[in-house]
Design a protein around this motif. Structure first.
Motif, PDB file in Angstrom:
ATOM      1  N   LEU A  49     -12.517 -17.387  -7.067  1.00  0.00           N
ATOM      2  CA  LEU A  49     -13.614 -17.582  -6.122  1.00  0.00           C
ATOM      3  C   LEU A  49     -14.686 -16.525  -6.299  1.00  0.00           C
ATOM      4  O   LEU A  49     -15.877 -16.827  -6.323  1.00  0.00           O
ATOM      5  CB  LEU A  49     -13.084 -17.542  -4.684  1.00  0.00           C
ATOM      6  CG  LEU A  49     -12.333 -18.775  -4.194  1.00  0.00           C
ATOM      7  CD1 LEU A  49     -11.834 -18.548  -2.785  1.00  0.00           C
ATOM      8  CD2 LEU A  49     -13.193 -20.010  -4.256  1.00  0.00           C
ATOM      9  N   TRP A  66     -20.856 -23.952  -9.647  1.00  0.00           N
ATOM     10  CA  TRP A  66     -19.797 -23.913  -8.636  1.00  0.00           C
ATOM     11  C   TRP A  66     -19.422 -25.317  -8.227  1.00  0.00           C
ATOM     12  O   TRP A  66     -18.243 -25.658  -8.092  1.00  0.00           O
ATOM     13  CB  TRP A  66     -20.262 -23.121  -7.417  1.00  0.00           C
ATOM     14  CG  TRP A  66     -19.524 -23.508  -6.157  1.00  0.00           C
ATOM     15  CD1 TRP A  66     -19.880 -24.415  -5.223  1.00  0.00           C
ATOM     16  CD2 TRP A  66     -18.263 -22.988  -5.717  1.00  0.00           C
ATOM     17  NE1 TRP A  66     -18.946 -24.503  -4.228  1.00  0.00           N
ATOM     18  CE2 TRP A  66     -17.937 -23.644  -4.514  1.00  0.00           C
ATOM     19  CE3 TRP A  66     -17.374 -22.045  -6.229  1.00  0.00           C
ATOM     20  CZ2 TRP A  66     -16.774 -23.380  -3.805  1.00  0.00           C
ATOM     21  CZ3 TRP A  66     -16.214 -21.781  -5.520  1.00  0.00           C
ATOM     22  CH2 TRP A  66     -15.921 -22.436  -4.333  1.00  0.00           C
ATOM     23  N   MET A 113     -11.435 -26.979  -8.699  1.00  0.00           N
ATOM     24  CA  MET A 113     -10.343 -26.209  -8.127  1.00  0.00           C
ATOM     25  C   MET A 113      -8.990 -26.758  -8.576  1.00  0.00           C
ATOM     26  O   MET A 113      -8.024 -26.785  -7.837  1.00  0.00           O
ATOM     27  CB  MET A 113     -10.428 -26.206  -6.591  1.00  0.00           C
ATOM     28  CG  MET A 113     -11.644 -25.483  -6.038  1.00  0.00           C
ATOM     29  SD  MET A 113     -11.572 -23.706  -6.273  1.00  0.00           S
ATOM     30  CE  MET A 113     -10.390 -23.247  -5.033  1.00  0.00           C
ATOM     31  N   GLY A 149      -7.297 -29.042  -6.410  1.00  0.00           N
ATOM     32  CA  GLY A 149      -6.924 -28.466  -5.121  1.00  0.00           C
ATOM     33  C   GLY A 149      -5.787 -27.481  -5.178  1.00  0.00           C
ATOM     34  O   GLY A 149      -5.390 -26.924  -4.155  1.00  0.00           O
ATOM     35  N   SER A 156      -7.056 -23.952  -4.190  1.00  0.00           N
ATOM     36  CA  SER A 156      -7.422 -23.887  -2.779  1.00  0.00           C
ATOM     37  C   SER A 156      -6.193 -24.011  -1.889  1.00  0.00           C
ATOM     38  O   SER A 156      -6.095 -23.359  -0.847  1.00  0.00           O
ATOM     39  CB  SER A 156      -8.436 -24.986  -2.437  1.00  0.00           C
ATOM     40  OG  SER A 156      -7.905 -26.262  -2.689  1.00  0.00           O
ATOM     41  N   ALA A 177     -21.552 -21.644  -1.079  1.00  0.00           N
ATOM     42  CA  ALA A 177     -20.593 -22.654  -1.537  1.00  0.00           C
ATOM     43  C   ALA A 177     -19.164 -22.202  -1.261  1.00  0.00           C
ATOM     44  O   ALA A 177     -18.311 -23.007  -0.845  1.00  0.00           O
ATOM     45  CB  ALA A 177     -20.789 -22.922  -3.025  1.00  0.00           C
ATOM     46  N   ASN A 178     -18.884 -20.937  -1.491  1.00  0.00           N
ATOM     47  CA  ASN A 178     -17.555 -20.404  -1.206  1.00  0.00           C
ATOM     48  C   ASN A 178     -17.243 -20.480   0.282  1.00  0.00           C
ATOM     49  O   ASN A 178     -16.120 -20.800   0.688  1.00  0.00           O
ATOM     50  CB  ASN A 178     -17.460 -18.958  -1.682  1.00  0.00           C
ATOM     51  CG  ASN A 178     -17.413 -18.847  -3.188  1.00  0.00           C
ATOM     52  OD1 ASN A 178     -17.252 -19.818  -3.905  1.00  0.00           O
ATOM     53  ND2 ASN A 178     -17.578 -17.627  -3.684  1.00  0.00           N
ATOM     54  N   ASN A 200     -18.484 -22.645   2.393  1.00  0.00           N
ATOM     55  CA  ASN A 200     -18.271 -24.047   2.747  1.00  0.00           C
ATOM     56  C   ASN A 200     -16.895 -24.536   2.331  1.00  0.00           C
ATOM     57  O   ASN A 200     -16.273 -25.346   3.033  1.00  0.00           O
ATOM     58  CB  ASN A 200     -19.359 -24.913   2.115  1.00  0.00           C
ATOM     59  CG  ASN A 200     -20.693 -24.781   2.831  1.00  0.00           C
ATOM     60  OD1 ASN A 200     -20.728 -24.521   4.036  1.00  0.00           O
ATOM     61  ND2 ASN A 200     -21.780 -24.942   2.111  1.00  0.00           N
ATOM     62  N   ALA A 201     -16.407 -24.053   1.186  1.00  0.00           N
ATOM     63  CA  ALA A 201     -15.057 -24.421   0.762  1.00  0.00           C
ATOM     64  C   ALA A 201     -14.034 -23.943   1.785  1.00  0.00           C
ATOM     65  O   ALA A 201     -13.078 -24.647   2.126  1.00  0.00           O
ATOM     66  CB  ALA A 201     -14.762 -23.829  -0.617  1.00  0.00           C
ATOM     67  N   GLU A 210     -11.588 -26.186   4.498  1.00  0.00           N
ATOM     68  CA  GLU A 210     -10.136 -26.022   4.599  1.00  0.00           C
ATOM     69  C   GLU A 210      -9.701 -25.630   6.004  1.00  0.00           C
ATOM     70  O   GLU A 210      -8.672 -26.090   6.493  1.00  0.00           O
ATOM     71  CB  GLU A 210      -9.654 -24.953   3.606  1.00  0.00           C
ATOM     72  CG  GLU A 210      -9.776 -25.347   2.152  1.00  0.00           C
ATOM     73  CD  GLU A 210      -8.841 -26.479   1.776  1.00  0.00           C
ATOM     74  OE1 GLU A 210      -7.816 -26.666   2.464  1.00  0.00           O
ATOM     75  OE2 GLU A 210      -9.143 -27.178   0.792  1.00  0.00           O
ATOM     76  N   ASP A 236     -19.203 -29.286   1.858  1.00  0.00           N
ATOM     77  CA  ASP A 236     -18.588 -28.945   0.576  1.00  0.00           C
ATOM     78  C   ASP A 236     -18.939 -29.981  -0.496  1.00  0.00           C
ATOM     79  O   ASP A 236     -18.292 -30.053  -1.530  1.00  0.00           O
ATOM     80  CB  ASP A 236     -17.065 -28.826   0.720  1.00  0.00           C
ATOM     81  CG  ASP A 236     -16.414 -30.161   1.044  1.00  0.00           C
ATOM     82  OD1 ASP A 236     -17.092 -31.030   1.640  1.00  0.00           O
ATOM     83  OD2 ASP A 236     -15.227 -30.355   0.706  1.00  0.00           O
ATOM     84  N   LYS A 243     -20.475 -31.816  -3.617  1.00  0.00           N
ATOM     85  CA  LYS A 243     -20.799 -31.310  -4.946  1.00  0.00           C
ATOM     86  C   LYS A 243     -22.114 -31.895  -5.467  1.00  0.00           C
ATOM     87  O   LYS A 243     -22.492 -31.677  -6.613  1.00  0.00           O
ATOM     88  CB  LYS A 243     -19.652 -31.614  -5.908  1.00  0.00           C
ATOM     89  CG  LYS A 243     -18.360 -30.894  -5.510  1.00  0.00           C
ATOM     90  CD  LYS A 243     -17.186 -31.335  -6.361  1.00  0.00           C
ATOM     91  CE  LYS A 243     -15.927 -30.560  -5.949  1.00  0.00           C
ATOM     92  NZ  LYS A 243     -15.559 -30.752  -4.538  1.00  0.00           N
TER      93      LYS A 243
END
Length: 529
Positions: free
Chosen positions: A15, A26, A31, A34, A37, A117-118, A120-121, A125, A181, A183
């Motif tokens: 990350l 990004w 990932m 997933g 993550s 972006a990080n 939002n990821a 979650e 999130d 893309k």
């Protein structure tokens, strides 16, 4: 268990590494279906690691470029333009077509949106059906994440957006607001919509952080001595705490032109701080301590970053051995030199921001490119000088929000000059300055109060990257420059020359608006945007 911890460490490493990529890069990362993550966000610890990664990455920009260097150079604090070989001359001249600027511009844009972006990821979650976070951590981590997303977008708007007081500014297309999130490349939105989204995120964050321990226990700037507790909810000055969110709301509403709401927030913050003393005025004795002076007035910082490399920035730009082509200094050889900036910047001889060790007169040596033959005394800025005797976390602090800004917002939004002076003079009294008194005869153009607020703001936030934004918000076309013009005229009545000095600089309003980076515009053209 050891393998699990290793995988989690690698996940957060990915990350943080991704945060150096472009936003589009990004968004292309899957990932590993997933897996990363799922490992990272498997428990509270993973969310803490991810959020800490954002704060750590902030050092890449706010540790230098977006505070003490590029943004403060644009605000004309320093004598840069008189040196034709200075590394930042084109920045000081607002040459936004220069390759050096484009590099800075692209890196800033990429870094901000990568952090977003990080965030939002993590937000995806934390609210997912299978979220593993516990209720105790949910409000704090989500609140801080939303506030950071707003903070990062707001600074992008303040750079790339219009001057909001101009007609039609709210409808001018500016930047994307990445709040999902997704893309997909997000559309550029009007400035008004961006600002509304910033405020919405901040309001949501404030609601989540209403039980922030800072509101009852203060900043908690030391480790707990309770063996049954950890430090997860301590050191709140280095986190996007409740009061930082409230101050950002006041900033945002003021940027929007809503002085009524901004003033209400600022006054409430001041009243609560007076009662609880969460951010007390830094004592004069602490500022003037000979072994370990508190030159950043650390008790007053509402939010700042923790940057262990701060001393490197000081060495590169501010100390006497700094290269002449990098050095960021006030023009002049001493504090009273009329050809220098100091007499115009500080108007009170007792100002603690001037007479403390914040500034020093030094003689550069050969290591800076100055020969002994032509060495002249220079004025060095010492706010970020490192003192080894300082064992406190503030040794590595770079302030981003401070309580004095709240007072200046309250002054600007006051309903009368008398009310404004109450806030201004409380600030000035804590800087060992005399009270300001309003004389209508001196206020010919009706700008006296704004000028006084501007002068105090400039003195408060030097090295913190806020003055350029302030000038932009008020649409300043004449600012205190980094150089002083000497005018020589022969006066036949005294048969001698008379010298006058002009420290003011005219600035075009267009210089306040950064162009989008070429990498971003090219990406949008290629994608048919």
């Amino acid at each position: 268990m050891k393998l699990y911890t290793t995988i989690k460490t690698l996940a957060v490493g990915c990350l943080v590494a991704i945060s150096t990529m472009s936003c589009s890069k990004w968004l292309e990362v899957k990932m590993e279906d997933g897996i990363l993550s799922n490992v990272l966000f498997a428990d509270n610890e993973g969310y803490k690691i991810a959020l800490n990664g954002i704060y750590t990455t902030m050092n890449e920009g706010y540790g230098q470029s977006q505070t003490m260097v590029h943004l403060d150079i644009l605000a004309q604090y320093y004598d840069v333009k008189s040196n034709k070989d200075h590394a930042y001359k084109t920045i000081a001249e607002y040459n936004y077509n220069d390759a050096n600027f484009e590099s800075v511009n692209s890196a800033l844009w990429t870094r901000q949106y990568s952090m977003i972006a990080n965030i939002n990821a993590m937000l995806f979650e934390i609210d997912s059906e299978n979220s593993a976070i516990s209720p105790r951590y949910y409000n704090t981590i989500k609140g801080e994440a939303l506030a950071l997303r707003a903070f990062l977008h707001f600074d992008l708007l303040r750079l790339y957006g219009p001057i909001m007081s101009e007609e039609g500014a709210t409808d001018i297309i500016t930047i994307p607001y990445q709040d999902t999130d997704s893309k997909e490349i997000q559309p550029l939105l009007p400035a008004g919509q961006i600002l509304d989204k910033v405020i919405a995120d901040l309001n949501a964050a404030a609601n989540l952080l209403k039980d922030d321990p800072i509101t009852t226990e203060g900043v908690l700037d030391s480790d707990t001595d309770n063996p049954n507790e950890n430090n997860d909810f301590r050191y709140r000055q280095y986190r996007m705490n409740y009061y930082a969110v409230q101050t950002l709301l006041a900033r945002a509403y003021l940027w929007k032109g809503d002085k009524t709401t901004a003033g209400q927030i600022a006054r409430k913050l001041i009243e609560e701080n007076r009662e609880k003393q969460i951010f007390p005025w830094t004592a004069k004795a602490d500022i003037q301590n000979t072994e370990n002076p508190d030159l950043i007035f650390s008790s007053e910082v509402i939010f700042g970053i923790y940057n262990q490399q701060r001393i490197n920035s000081y060495r590169t730009f501010f100390r006497k051995t700094a290269s002449l082509n990098n050095a960021l200094r006030f023009k002049g050889e001493n504090f009273t030199d009329p050809t220098g900036k100091m007499p115009y910047f500080y108007t009170d001889d007792n100002d603690i921001r001037k007479v403390s060790s914040m500034w020093s007169i030094e003689v550069p040596d050969e290591t800076s490119g100055t020969t002994a033959q032509d060495a002249k005394e220079v004025i060095c800025f010492n706010k970020y000088l490192d003192f080894e005797a300082n064992a406190k976390p503030s040794r590595y602090m770079i302030p981003l929000i401070r309580i004095s800004e709240v007072y200046l917002i309250a002054a600007e939004c006051a309903e009368s000059v008398d009310e404004a002076l109450l806030y201004l003079n409380e600030l000035r009294n804590n800087r060992s300055c005399i009270d300001l008194a309003y004389n209508p005869d001196e206020d010919v153009n009706g700008t006296w109060l704004q000028e006084k607020i501007t002068a105090e703001f400039a003195r408060e936030v030097i090295g913190e990257g806020q003055l350029f934004f302030y000038y932009k918000r008020i649409g300043a076309v004449k600012i205190l420059g980094g150089t002083v013009t000497e005018n020589k005229k022969y006066d036949y009545s005294i048969y001698d020359y008379v010298y006058t000095y002009d420290p003011w600089q005219t600035i075009s309003l267009g210089n306040y608006v950064w162009p989008l980076p070429q990498s971003e515009t090219n990406l949008r053209v290629s994608s048919g945007e």
